[in-house]
Design a protein around this motif. Sequence first.
Motif, PDB file in Angstrom:
ATOM      1  N   GLU A 257       0.801  -1.217   0.000  1.00 42.41           N
ATOM      2  CA  GLU A 257       0.000   0.000   0.000  1.00 42.41           C
ATOM      3  C   GLU A 257       0.840   1.276   0.000  1.00 42.41           C
ATOM      4  OE1 GLU A 257      -2.167   1.264   3.447  1.00 42.41           O
ATOM      5  OE2 GLU A 257      -1.145  -0.183   4.735  1.00 42.41           O
ATOM      6  N   ILE A 258       2.101   1.231   0.432  1.00 41.97           N
ATOM      7  CA  ILE A 258       2.928   2.438   0.403  1.00 41.97           C
ATOM      8  C   ILE A 258       3.573   2.611  -0.959  1.00 41.97           C
ATOM      9  CG2 ILE A 258       4.931   3.595   1.399  1.00 41.97           C
ATOM     10  CD1 ILE A 258       4.323   2.418   4.045  1.00 41.97           C
ATOM     11  N   SER A 259       4.210   1.551  -1.463  1.00 47.45           N
ATOM     12  CA  SER A 259       4.861   1.668  -2.771  1.00 47.45           C
ATOM     13  C   SER A 259       3.843   1.706  -3.902  1.00 47.45           C
ATOM     14  CB  SER A 259       5.824   0.498  -2.993  1.00 47.45           C
ATOM     15  OG  SER A 259       5.119  -0.732  -3.106  1.00 47.45           O
ATOM     16  N   GLU A 260       2.657   1.106  -3.667  1.00 50.70           N
ATOM     17  CA  GLU A 260       1.592   1.032  -4.672  1.00 50.70           C
ATOM     18  C   GLU A 260       2.094   0.384  -5.965  1.00 50.70           C
ATOM     19  OE1 GLU A 260       0.065   5.018  -5.035  1.00 50.70           O
ATOM     20  OE2 GLU A 260      -1.241   4.772  -3.289  1.00 50.70           O
ATOM     21  N   GLU A 261       2.959  -0.618  -5.790  1.00 51.94           N
ATOM     22  CA  GLU A 261       3.473  -1.388  -6.918  1.00 51.94           C
ATOM     23  C   GLU A 261       3.206  -2.865  -6.700  1.00 51.94           C
ATOM     24  OE1 GLU A 261       7.171  -0.344  -8.984  1.00 51.94           O
ATOM     25  OE2 GLU A 261       7.616   0.926  -7.254  1.00 51.94           O
ATOM     26  N   VAL A 262       3.101  -3.602  -7.802  1.00 49.51           N
ATOM     27  CA  VAL A 262       2.936  -5.049  -7.757  1.00 49.51           C
ATOM     28  C   VAL A 262       4.290  -5.705  -8.001  1.00 49.51           C
ATOM     29  CG1 VAL A 262       1.852  -7.062  -8.809  1.00 49.51           C
ATOM     30  CG2 VAL A 262       0.536  -4.953  -8.493  1.00 49.51           C
ATOM     31  N   SER A 263       4.686  -6.581  -7.095  1.00 48.61           N
ATOM     32  CA  SER A 263       5.970  -7.273  -7.195  1.00 48.61           C
ATOM     33  C   SER A 263       5.742  -8.707  -7.652  1.00 48.61           C
ATOM     34  CB  SER A 263       6.684  -7.269  -5.840  1.00 48.61           C
ATOM     35  OG  SER A 263       6.899  -5.953  -5.379  1.00 48.61           O
ATOM     36  N   PRO A 264       6.314  -9.119  -8.773  1.00 48.76           N
ATOM     37  CA  PRO A 264       6.091 -10.478  -9.267  1.00 48.76           C
ATOM     38  C   PRO A 264       7.002 -11.499  -8.594  1.00 48.76           C
ATOM     39  CG  PRO A 264       7.449  -9.259 -10.807  1.00 48.76           C
ATOM     40  CD  PRO A 264       7.082  -8.289  -9.719  1.00 48.76           C
ATOM     41  N   LYS A 265       6.528 -12.739  -8.550  1.00 43.51           N
ATOM     42  CA  LYS A 265       7.292 -13.846  -7.995  1.00 43.51           C
ATOM     43  C   LYS A 265       6.872 -15.121  -8.704  1.00 43.51           C
ATOM     44  CE  LYS A 265       7.836 -16.311  -3.573  1.00 43.51           C
ATOM     45  NZ  LYS A 265       7.387 -16.336  -2.169  1.00 43.51           N
ATOM     46  N   ALA A 266       7.828 -15.972  -9.029  1.00 43.42           N
ATOM     47  CA  ALA A 266       7.524 -17.220  -9.737  1.00 43.42           C
ATOM     48  C   ALA A 266       8.448 -18.325  -9.247  1.00 43.42           C
ATOM     49  CB  ALA A 266       7.678 -17.037 -11.246  1.00 43.42           C
ATOM     50  N   THR A 267       7.906 -19.540  -9.183  1.00 48.16           N
ATOM     51  CA  THR A 267       8.682 -20.714  -8.800  1.00 48.16           C
ATOM     52  C   THR A 267       8.308 -21.878  -9.712  1.00 48.16           C
ATOM     53  OG1 THR A 267       8.611 -20.024  -6.476  1.00 48.16           O
ATOM     54  CG2 THR A 267       9.299 -22.279  -6.918  1.00 48.16           C
ATOM     55  N   LEU A 268       9.314 -22.614 -10.144  1.00 45.96           N
ATOM     56  CA  LEU A 268       9.088 -23.813 -10.943  1.00 45.96           C
ATOM     57  C   LEU A 268       9.869 -24.956 -10.309  1.00 45.96           C
ATOM     58  CD1 LEU A 268       7.887 -25.170 -13.461  1.00 45.96           C
ATOM     59  CD2 LEU A 268       9.989 -24.534 -14.688  1.00 45.96           C
ATOM     60  N   THR A 269       9.158 -26.048 -10.014  1.00 40.59           N
ATOM     61  CA  THR A 269       9.779 -27.203  -9.377  1.00 40.59           C
ATOM     62  C   THR A 269       9.523 -28.448 -10.228  1.00 40.59           C
ATOM     63  OG1 THR A 269       9.463 -26.247  -7.175  1.00 40.59           O
ATOM     64  CG2 THR A 269       9.856 -28.612  -7.292  1.00 40.59           C
ATOM     65  N   LEU A 289      10.953  -7.806  -5.792  1.00 42.00           N
ATOM     66  CA  LEU A 289      10.161  -7.176  -4.740  1.00 42.00           C
ATOM     67  C   LEU A 289      10.436  -5.676  -4.711  1.00 42.00           C
ATOM     68  CD1 LEU A 289       8.283  -7.542  -2.271  1.00 42.00           C
ATOM     69  CD2 LEU A 289      10.367  -7.812  -0.892  1.00 42.00           C
ATOM     70  N   ARG A 290       9.368  -4.898  -4.767  1.00 38.68           N
ATOM     71  CA  ARG A 290       9.491  -3.430  -4.731  1.00 38.68           C
ATOM     72  C   ARG A 290       8.706  -2.924  -3.522  1.00 38.68           C
ATOM     73  NH1 ARG A 290      11.513  -1.661  -9.641  1.00 38.68           N
ATOM     74  NH2 ARG A 290      11.622  -3.305 -11.233  1.00 38.68           N
ATOM     75  N   ILE A 291       9.450  -2.363  -2.582  1.00 41.90           N
ATOM     76  CA  ILE A 291       8.826  -1.880  -1.352  1.00 41.90           C
ATOM     77  C   ILE A 291       9.336  -0.481  -1.029  1.00 41.90           C
ATOM     78  CG2 ILE A 291       8.356  -4.132  -0.325  1.00 41.90           C
ATOM     79  CD1 ILE A 291      10.967  -3.981   1.147  1.00 41.90           C
ATOM     80  N   PHE A 924       5.823   0.398   7.199  1.00 39.70           N
ATOM     81  CA  PHE A 924       6.007  -0.431   6.008  1.00 39.70           C
ATOM     82  C   PHE A 924       4.713  -0.672   5.240  1.00 39.70           C
ATOM     83  CE2 PHE A 924       8.694  -1.943   9.551  1.00 39.70           C
ATOM     84  CZ  PHE A 924       9.923  -1.488   9.093  1.00 39.70           C
ATOM     85  N   GLY A 925       3.559  -0.490   5.893  1.00 39.53           N
ATOM     86  CA  GLY A 925       2.284  -0.690   5.218  1.00 39.53           C
ATOM     87  C   GLY A 925       1.869  -2.153   5.149  1.00 39.53           C
ATOM     88  N   THR A 926       0.669  -2.347   4.618  1.00 43.59           N
ATOM     89  CA  THR A 926       0.102  -3.681   4.426  1.00 43.59           C
ATOM     90  C   THR A 926       0.411  -4.187   3.017  1.00 43.59           C
ATOM     91  OG1 THR A 926      -1.695  -3.266   5.987  1.00 43.59           O
ATOM     92  CG2 THR A 926      -2.069  -4.967   4.325  1.00 43.59           C
ATOM     93  N   THR A 927       0.642  -5.489   2.911  1.00 41.29           N
ATOM     94  CA  THR A 927       0.905  -6.116   1.611  1.00 41.29           C
ATOM     95  C   THR A 927      -0.139  -7.186   1.339  1.00 41.29           C
ATOM     96  OG1 THR A 927       3.297  -5.716   1.771  1.00 41.29           O
ATOM     97  CG2 THR A 927       2.566  -7.432   0.257  1.00 41.29           C
ATOM     98  N   VAL A 928      -0.650  -7.189   0.112  1.00 40.14           N
ATOM     99  CA  VAL A 928      -1.619  -8.197  -0.330  1.00 40.14           C
ATOM    100  C   VAL A 928      -0.967  -9.053  -1.416  1.00 40.14           C
ATOM    101  CG1 VAL A 928      -3.866  -8.608  -1.391  1.00 40.14           C
ATOM    102  CG2 VAL A 928      -3.576  -6.712   0.219  1.00 40.14           C
TER     103      VAL A 928
END
Length: 936
Positions: A257-269, A289-291, A924-928
């Motif tokens: 909520e502070i950075s107002e950016e979406v941070s992508p994450k991916a995992t392949l197993t 991650l962008r915070i 730091f704000g809330t993260t969803v």
Amino acid sequence: MQTNIGRLIALGLISVSAAHVAAADVIQGTVTDASGDAPLQGAIVSVDGINRSATTGRYGDYRLSDLPPGTYSVSVSYIGADPVSQTVTIDGADTVLDFTLGSDVRYLDNILVVGSAAAQAGAINQQRASNAIINVIDSDGLGNFPDTTVADSLARVPGLSIETDQGEGRYVSIRGINTDLIAASINGVRTPSPEDRRGVLLDGVPSDLLDGIEVQKSLTPDVDADSLGGVINLKTISAFDRDGRFIRAKLEGAWNEISEEVSPKATLTYSNTFNDTFGVALSVNYQDLRIESHNNEMGEWGLDEDVSPFYFPNDDYEQRWYGINRERIGLVANFDWRASENTDLYLRTLFNNYEDDEVRNKFEFRDLDDAEDGTINETNAVFGLNEVDAEVRARREVRKIQTIALGGETQWGDWQTDYEVSYAYAEEDDSDNHDVTFRFKKIQKAFPEDVTFDYSNPKKPVFSGGALLDAVYDPANYDLDAFEQEFTVNEDTEWTGKFNVSKDSLVGNTPVTWKAGLKYRDREKTRDVNLLIYEDDSINLADYARDSFISGWRLGNPQPTWPDPGLTRQLRGTFGPGDLDEEGSFFDSNGEDYKIDEKILAGYGMGTFDIGRLTLVAGVRFEQTDVNLEGRVVLEDELTATPTKFSNDYTNVLPSVNAKYEFTDKLIGRAAYYAAVVRPAFGEMAPFIFINDDRDEAEIGNPGLDPLEANNFDLGIEFYPTKLSVISAGVFYKDISNAIFPATFDIADVPGSVDLSGIPAEFLNGDDTDGGEIEEISTFINVGSSKIMGIEFNYVQSLGDLTSALDGFLLSGNLTITDSEATLPDGRDVPFLKQSDTIWNIAIGYDKGPWDLRVSANYRGDYLDELVAPNLDRMTNDRTLVEASAKYKINDNMQIYLEGKNLTDEPEYYYFGDERRLSQYDEFGTTVVFGARLTY
């Protein structure tokens, strides 16, 4: 001493071979879920009528040897599933007996999962079966919480708390023991530290790469004894965790909520087994991650004693804006080969690259001690400003952690050996950064009016002052004070070789497993600091400022966006030789350099005795340490750096006893004692000497520090009242010798344990006519006896076991209360650093049908963060974090989820002795988090 240890180990092996051995008939097999694909670790396999039992290992395998011929009923107990029994006849040959338990298990995350219930069952069974005191997070326990880092996951283990950095868990404390005094491993290989300390950062390793985490709180002789609090072991995936091919893809985004950016994450197993003899397991993880965080800090507080004593800010006040981009790339590649019926070999590798690309804008009101010349009280001060700084730091820090382990196990009848050679490497490269400060000087001459500094709300102080503050926020009033570029690299390398041998036997009618082993560790730690400081006051800030203020700023005063990091980057390489601050650059570039070689030879012998309902593990470990240290004596005024060397060696004898007593099938008592030794942190024992003649002080490392030693005691009880539940309580006590604390002494009061021989005589001769007499020494010292004690409670319950109306609901909670005391040389009693007196966790979940829901809260009490002075020690305030997750299974292969972190927008607050005195405050704000998993 090495020869003596070798003789002791050889004597142990001779004793093992001389033990009376009965017929070598064997029952062995595996325990899986009903599908036959998912192995169950921690199941207890018992032979009814005789005192024989075994616990299944990671792959669900078990082995019972030395069984006399006959017909037996063999049963399996696994919490969360109904018991299963089979009848078998032993007739002189090895017998294979496999078991399946419970319902069909499907794969939704790292290993076998039927949601939260399976994760709870897996953890409880492993803890119940262990002969030591451990806590386990099953892999779905990682997946069931909104955790980015390993440290975040560990915050939910009884007795563990974390230190955060920019809102993410970074360091872990076990039972109040700070991270430098505990140990971390990856697949049993000690994890090196990329920093100039022993404590391992656990924010760089993504939890998605792991198969589970084990925290061992009582040590057995076959475990390295270099931990006062316990050992954290991170287990990565193996192909034999499953049967056949397994593929999982995970894709998610995190919105802050502070950075107002979406941070992508991916995992392949991916994992697969071939002909049941060769397995390959690969996992790759990426996160961008962008915070953003908002921070303000106070430097120091002073005491006004004129009329009514009170404390007031007397150093500086800073506001900081952090814009952070953290990129994590992790790779696990593990290979397992069942080379023969008796030999298993493996290669386990992990590579992790963590890049912390950070911009920090700092706005600093300096010299608040001028408030003494104005009007001050407990809540505000009115005075004239002296100097204000505007600073930007643009830093790209790259950290790498690599571990490679090659080893195996071989079984010869009742004898079993395991062996391993490993390599571990960590690096922190801080060579792509610059820090530039612009200063508004002599404000009072141009603006004689006063400002008001209101700190009645200590977390968010406010300045007011009309035209003067207008000038403060005008970049044209600032000229360059210093431009710094740093080129610093820390490296930590360790080579390890180990060999263990064990043997199952009978002593009379008592089954005993004898075990002995040798281990050699060769570790090299280096720190190379290089800093260039340039000065050119003809450079004005107005040319390096773009926008005006941070939007959405959460603190009391406006926060400028200048200096602009993109513009100040253009200053790199533009300064001439005449702009270099030679003295400051030389001093800061040489004083912190060191190289430390540490070699440890260890040997041990132990026995595991099954005496009816009592299981006893007893033995002794020997560790010989040989350390060589190199540093420098740095004289600021003479621009000299003289190499200095130091060496030390010592041997520790470390006994341990772990006892487990089964009062009934549902009630287990535990007791443990173990001795431990923790070597001083590298930055504490490095033989450096800084002599700052401007301040008449010296900072010195202390290579003569003794290692910390501790006698550790545990006593606990565990009750398993229903099908999926546990209630446990325990007490612990640690008697610690030689605890290490930072200390500052007047030159006349330096204790004899601090070696001053490396300081040139002219700085200690009591004659200040040479302009360099030292008045104060800052160093590290051992203190006498210290104590840590506490009590732990843990409760896990499937509420459906209590009433069918609550079928699917899960409840878990734990509480740890601790107390500690150490006495400093000045007689002051203080708690251990980083120790919270209260830690608790609670979670309520629902796992039934397609839904898996959970809400959790984690509380960490306040703790001593840094020693300053009586009533002014830096403390970390208590903190409660609330998180939630909702998962929905669309079908057997697809799951979507939504998670929330820091739902109550909890800040972090540090204070000096009293909550009214700000040290540091961060928001730091809330993260969803939202995402999907696809599994085949």
